[in-house]
Structures are given as C-alpha cells and as structure tokens.
Design a protein around this motif. Structure first.
Motif, PDB file in Angstrom:
ATOM      1  N   ASP A 181       0.827  -1.199   0.000  1.00  0.00           N
ATOM      2  CA  ASP A 181       0.000   0.000   0.000  1.00  0.00           C
ATOM      3  C   ASP A 181       0.869   1.261   0.000  1.00  0.00           C
ATOM      4  O   ASP A 181       0.552   2.242  -0.683  1.00  0.00           O
ATOM      5  N   ALA A 182       1.957   1.222   0.745  1.00  0.00           N
ATOM      6  CA  ALA A 182       2.856   2.381   0.800  1.00  0.00           C
ATOM      7  C   ALA A 182       3.510   2.636  -0.543  1.00  0.00           C
ATOM      8  O   ALA A 182       3.666   3.793  -0.968  1.00  0.00           O
ATOM      9  N   ASP A 183       3.882   1.563  -1.228  1.00  0.00           N
ATOM     10  CA  ASP A 183       4.484   1.708  -2.550  1.00  0.00           C
ATOM     11  C   ASP A 183       3.483   2.301  -3.537  1.00  0.00           C
ATOM     12  O   ASP A 183       3.823   3.170  -4.350  1.00  0.00           O
ATOM     13  N   ALA A 184       2.233   1.863  -3.462  1.00  0.00           N
ATOM     14  CA  ALA A 184       1.198   2.399  -4.340  1.00  0.00           C
ATOM     15  C   ALA A 184       0.966   3.877  -4.054  1.00  0.00           C
ATOM     16  O   ALA A 184       0.773   4.682  -4.980  1.00  0.00           O
ATOM     17  N   GLU A 185       0.998   4.239  -2.776  1.00  0.00           N
ATOM     18  CA  GLU A 185       0.818   5.651  -2.424  1.00  0.00           C
ATOM     19  C   GLU A 185       1.952   6.502  -3.000  1.00  0.00           C
ATOM     20  O   GLU A 185       1.736   7.620  -3.485  1.00  0.00           O
ATOM     21  N   ALA A 186       3.168   5.957  -2.972  1.00  0.00           N
ATOM     22  CA  ALA A 186       4.305   6.675  -3.560  1.00  0.00           C
ATOM     23  C   ALA A 186       4.114   6.843  -5.063  1.00  0.00           C
ATOM     24  O   ALA A 186       4.454   7.894  -5.626  1.00  0.00           O
ATOM     25  N   GLY A 221      -3.362   0.962  -3.956  1.00  0.00           N
ATOM     26  CA  GLY A 221      -2.833   0.050  -2.951  1.00  0.00           C
ATOM     27  C   GLY A 221      -2.157  -1.155  -3.578  1.00  0.00           C
ATOM     28  O   GLY A 221      -1.921  -1.205  -4.792  1.00  0.00           O
ATOM     29  N   SER A 222      -1.874  -2.134  -2.768  1.00  0.00           N
ATOM     30  CA  SER A 222      -1.333  -3.392  -3.263  1.00  0.00           C
ATOM     31  C   SER A 222      -2.381  -4.081  -4.130  1.00  0.00           C
ATOM     32  O   SER A 222      -3.558  -3.694  -4.141  1.00  0.00           O
ATOM     33  N   ALA A 223      -1.979  -5.116  -4.836  1.00  0.00           N
ATOM     34  CA  ALA A 223      -2.927  -5.851  -5.677  1.00  0.00           C
ATOM     35  C   ALA A 223      -4.087  -6.385  -4.843  1.00  0.00           C
ATOM     36  O   ALA A 223      -5.251  -6.342  -5.273  1.00  0.00           O
ATOM     37  N   GLU A 224      -3.792  -6.862  -3.646  1.00  0.00           N
ATOM     38  CA  GLU A 224      -4.855  -7.391  -2.794  1.00  0.00           C
ATOM     39  C   GLU A 224      -5.789  -6.277  -2.324  1.00  0.00           C
ATOM     40  O   GLU A 224      -7.015  -6.452  -2.275  1.00  0.00           O
ATOM     41  N   THR A 225      -5.234  -5.122  -1.985  1.00  0.00           N
ATOM     42  CA  THR A 225      -6.063  -3.989  -1.567  1.00  0.00           C
ATOM     43  C   THR A 225      -7.002  -3.559  -2.686  1.00  0.00           C
ATOM     44  O   THR A 225      -8.192  -3.316  -2.468  1.00  0.00           O
ATOM     45  N   VAL A 226      -6.477  -3.478  -3.905  1.00  0.00           N
ATOM     46  CA  VAL A 226      -7.297  -3.086  -5.052  1.00  0.00           C
ATOM     47  C   VAL A 226      -8.356  -4.153  -5.325  1.00  0.00           C
ATOM     48  O   VAL A 226      -9.528  -3.838  -5.562  1.00  0.00           O
TER      49      VAL A 226
END
Length: 445
Positions: free
Chosen positions: A279-284, A365-370
């Motif tokens: 999720d942090a990587d997606a936010e970046a 977010g991560s793939a799972e979050t999405v």
C-alpha cells in the motif's frame, strides 16, 4: 443472461493519458494517441487478462486548451477495426455521437465492425455536450440538452431498426438456383419521424451478435432515463462507494420501471487503479502522478465540464463563481456534481480545481487492496464491473498480472472466455429480429 454474476472489465484506450499533464511522465510515448503499435500492445495485454472489452472515448471539438490526448488522436471506428485484426475475443466499444452523424451510416459502420470482428462490436451512444462542436458541422447552434436526448431516442430506434433489415435466412446465396437473397426476409424500415426519415434496408446482413451492444454514459435525469430504457451497459462516474451504490440502485430501479430485467443492464464505473508492491508503494506511485499535475489540469477538467468556459478569469481564492446557467445545457451531470460539492463544502475555485487535478480514487494500494475494493463495490451493488484507465505507464500490466489472478481465485472473474461474442462475455442474449417476431405472431394467430 448468465446465472452466475461475474465482474465485467473494460479498458479505455487513452493514448498519452486522460489529464492535461500525465503525458509528461518519462515513460509516456508522446505519440501514443496516434500509435497503432501502442494500442495493439495494450489491446493484446487486456485480452490476455480476459477483459470483456476495449473502450474508445471521443470528442469532435477541440481548442488549444484541450487535453493532449483529445488534441491529437485517432477516430474510434478506425482504430477498433484495425485492432479487431490483431485480437480475437475482446469486445470493441466505439463512441459515436447522435448529434453530428446520420443513422444509416452509423448502423452500417457498427454492423461492419461486428462482422469484421466476429461479433465483438459495441456502440457508446453520446449526444455531445460541447456547444462549439456545431461549428465543425455547418450548424448554426448546438441542440439543447433535452432536445439532444429526444434526438438520441429516435436515432437509436432507427439504427436498431436498420440492424433488423435482414432476418436470419435472408442471405440465401444459392448458386444452383441463382437466388442470392430471399426478398420476404429483407425489409425496408420506412421510418418517418420527428428528426429522421430513413427508408432502408441496410446494405449489410444481420451481424453475428444480432445487434452490437449499446453503451451509454448518462448521469443527468434525462441521461439516466435514456440509459435505463435503452442501454445494455453504462459507463459512469462514481467518485465514492456511496455514490456508486446510489447511482446503481437508482438506474436499476428505473430499468425495472421501463419493464426491463435490471440484470440486463451492466453498470460500469470508470476507475484509475494505482497498484504497488505494498500500500505504501502504491501511495508513492500516486504521489508520482500528483507531481505531474498542476492547477492547469484542474482548470482543464472544469472548463471542459462547463462547455469550455474560461475559469482562469476568476479569483482563485474567492467563492466558486455563479456559473450554473452555463453548465446545465452542456455536461449536466458533471456540472451538477461539482455545484453540489461546492455547496456542501463552501468551496473556493482553488479548492475545486485542486480536487479535479489530483483525485485519488478508491483503488490505490497493493494488488490485494485493489482486489478487495473491487470485490466490495461489486458484491454490495455499487457496480457490475469497471472500466479501467491507466493513470501511469505499466499499470495495466500490473492489473493483469496481479489483480486479475486474485479475482479469478475468488471466483469473481472468468478464467477464460467462454463464448465468442461480446454479448457472450456480458451474459446478454441476442436481440430477436422484429420482423421474425411479427411473422411468428402472425402464424400463431
């Protein structure tokens, strides 16, 4: 309609990007909006992910302040006809306006695309909201909002009537007898209406789908009624889950009121997922997109929604200007949504522009979050599926490689195409030919 409900997925071909500044990303090809190689790569990637369809938006009017993709892009039917030759299963949805075209030509174009592609065509019916479009078509003025929807209703009637010109069995092609066509199964439309007078018959036989799939994007009251009564899929805008649920329930209920099975109308919000390793990587990655944008992007979306009105003339930090009279005859749903937000939050022009420039959306977010967010919207009736946009280069590949397998493992999305036509993918039946229905009724009488 199939019994087991599955998520429908479309992908919108946006070339250099949908905003005013995302073309500046270092990995963007500045020629993407006119590059067949680029579109071919994206189309084949979406098909590998078992997407239901590709979608091409369109506009017939530009100014020097239009977004880069719309300044310089290919015509929808042309690019989808080309892509039909390098794909085999994915649906092909083209936007074409009823305000600046003729029903006979449009019926012929989409029937041709359906034949060429083996039954994969869809028509996104739009009325065109930009008033200066009229100047490109020798028109003195742009039709008013309610008039455009009256035109659209009759227009679709004519096109669908032309698609029924040939019944099954009309094309005989018997060399021994010398009979090419059975005249009893080939029909003139002889339409005489308020806006159109069209004789027919159409000069191409009934298509593999019977009729191409009808899309619409109505969100105003007129648009919702038109979509609920005529469309088979709706490409809509839902900024939040609550917005999605409210729209979904309203339009499905309207469809029921028109005597339709609500399950035969697919509601598909557009989304711009940003996927990262975490999720942090997606936010970046989202912040990477934000860094590309500026107030110019927000001004661009705002001006486009209000019929290219120039908002740069106002004080950014003053209350939002009184422009309701400008927007209500253009993109009515968009203007009403913005004006409602203004009233609810007492927003300044700067706040509105900033929100439009960098909307975050619910799918970062991560793939799972999405995947979790997609599942929530789908299972709680905020959507029947989604039209995916690519906000950053490489995001379509991440969606196909990471999100799609999660949805498949949860039984929410197909493992492979089960049919050959676009209607098969969406679980929609083949429309019965009106002349065959009449003949069968006469025989049964």
């Amino acid at each position: 309609m199939t019994d087991q409900r599955k998520i429908a997925l479309g992908f919108i071909l946006h070339g250099v990007g949908r905003t005013w500044n995302d073309w500046r990303h270092p990995d963007r090809d500045v020629n993407a909006s006119t590059s067949f190689a680029f579109y071919k790569e994206q189309a084949q990637l979406a098909e590998r992910g078992k997407f239901d369809f590709l979608f091409v938006a369109d506009s017939l009017s530009i100014t020097e302040k239009s977004s880069p993709h719309y300044l310089n892009r290919v015509e929808p039917i042309t690019i989808l006809s080309a892509l039909s030759a390098v794909t085999s299963r994915i649906g092909l949805v083209a936007t074409l306006t009823v305000s600046y075209s003729e029903p006979f030509n449009v019926a012929r174009q989409f029937a041709s695309l359906d034949h060429i592609s083996g039954g994969r065509a869809g028509w996104n019916v739009v009325t065109s909201w930009l008033g200066d479009t009229a100047a490109n078509f020798s028109r003195a003025e742009h039709p008013a909002h309610d008039l455009r929807y009256r035109i659209a209703a009759e227009y679709v009637d004519v096109v669908q009537g032309l698609w029924d010109s040939w019944e099954e069995g009309a094309h005989v092609g018997d060399k021994d007898s010398g009979v090419f066509v059975d005249p009893s199964r080939l029909h003139r439309l002889d339409h005489q209406g308020e806006f159109f007078q069209v004789r027919g018959p159409l000069n191409i036989k009934r298509t593999p789908q019977g009729q191409p799939v009808i899309f619409q994007a109505g969100a105003s009251n007129d648009g919702r009624n038109f979509a609920a009564s005529r469309a088979e899929a709706i490409f809509t805008h839902a900024p939040t889950f609550d917005d999605g649920q409210a729209y979904y329930r309203d339009v499905k209920e309207r469809a029921r009121g028109f005597g339709r099975d609500p399950g035969d109308l697919k509601i598909l919000p557009g989304i711009s997922p940003i996927i990262g390793d975490t999720d942090a990587d997606a936010e970046a990655r989202y912040q990477e997109l934000v860094a590309l944008e500026s107030l110019e992007t927000g001004f661009g979306f705002l001006s486009r929604t209000f019929n290219d009105h120039d908002f740069r003339q106002y004080d950014l930090d003053a209350p939002f200007p009184d422009v309701a009279h400008i927007g209500l005859d253009s993109q009515q749903s968009g203007t009403l949504r913005i004006l409602a937000d203004v009233r609810a939050g007492n927003l300044t022009l700067r706040q509105v522009v900033q929100r439009l420039a960098t909307p975050r959306g619910a799918f970062v977010g991560s793939a799972e979050t999405v995947a979790n967010a997609l599942q929530t919207w789908f299972e709680h009736e905020a959507a029947d599926g989604f039209v995916v946009m690519e906000p950053l280069p490489g995001q379509l590949a991440l969606f196909v490689e990471r999100v799609v397998p999660i949805l498949q493992a949860r039984g929410l999305f197909r493992d492979d195409y089960e049919g050959t036509t676009f209607r098969d993918h969406l679980g929609l039946g083949v429309p019965a030919n009106r002349y065959t229905i009449a003949r069968d009724a006469q025989r049964a009488a």
